[in-house]
Write a protein that holds these residues in place. Structure first.
Motif, short mmCIF file in Angstrom:
data_model
loop_
_atom_site.label_atom_id
_atom_site.label_comp_id
_atom_site.label_asym_id
_atom_site.label_seq_id
_atom_site.Cartn_x
_atom_site.Cartn_y
_atom_site.Cartn_z
N UNK A 43 0.83 -1.20 0.00
CA UNK A 43 0.00 0.00 0.00
C UNK A 43 0.86 1.25 0.00
N UNK A 44 1.92 1.25 0.80
CA UNK A 44 2.83 2.41 0.84
C UNK A 44 3.54 2.57 -0.50
N UNK A 45 3.96 1.45 -1.10
CA UNK A 45 4.63 1.51 -2.40
C UNK A 45 3.71 2.11 -3.46
N UNK A 46 2.48 1.59 -3.56
CA UNK A 46 1.57 2.08 -4.59
C UNK A 46 1.14 3.52 -4.32
N UNK A 51 1.58 8.99 -6.15
CA UNK A 51 1.91 10.38 -5.85
C UNK A 51 2.92 10.94 -6.85
N UNK A 52 3.92 10.13 -7.17
CA UNK A 52 4.93 10.57 -8.15
C UNK A 52 4.30 10.78 -9.52
N UNK A 53 3.47 9.82 -9.96
CA UNK A 53 2.81 9.99 -11.26
C UNK A 53 1.88 11.19 -11.27
N UNK A 54 1.20 11.43 -10.16
CA UNK A 54 0.31 12.59 -10.07
C UNK A 54 1.12 13.88 -10.21
N UNK A 55 2.28 13.95 -9.57
CA UNK A 55 3.12 15.14 -9.68
C UNK A 55 3.61 15.33 -11.11
N UNK A 56 3.98 14.24 -11.77
CA UNK A 56 4.46 14.33 -13.15
C UNK A 56 3.34 14.82 -14.08
N UNK A 57 2.15 14.25 -13.93
CA UNK A 57 1.04 14.64 -14.78
C UNK A 57 0.67 16.11 -14.53
N UNK A 58 0.63 16.51 -13.27
CA UNK A 58 0.32 17.92 -12.96
C UNK A 58 1.37 18.86 -13.54
#
Length: 65
Positions: A43-46, A51-58
């Motif tokens: 759960x922590x890994x995903x 979060x990283x993908x969300x930052x990249x997309x934003x």
């Protein structure tokens, strides 16, 4: 394929059922604890990957403005 009679089938089931070895209480508890630990780690890994993908997309969307 040879057909077995219902009586023979029941005898085979009883024979196979006698081979079952149930885990001890300690083994069951340890397995449950390991499942909880692995679930938490995943759960922590995903969460971090999301979060990283969300930052990249934003960041990419902000460039499009």
């Amino acid at each position: 394929m040879a057909k077995t009679s219902p009586i023979e089938f029941i005898n085979q089931v009883r024979t196979e059922t006698k081979k079952i070895v149930w885990p001890t209480r300690r083994e069951t508890i340890m397995t449950g604890v390991m499942v909880m630990i692995m679930t938490t780690i995943l759960a922590i890994f995903f969460l971090s990957v999301d979060t990283i993908f969300n930052a990249i997309v934003n960041a990419l969307l902000s460039l499009a403005k």
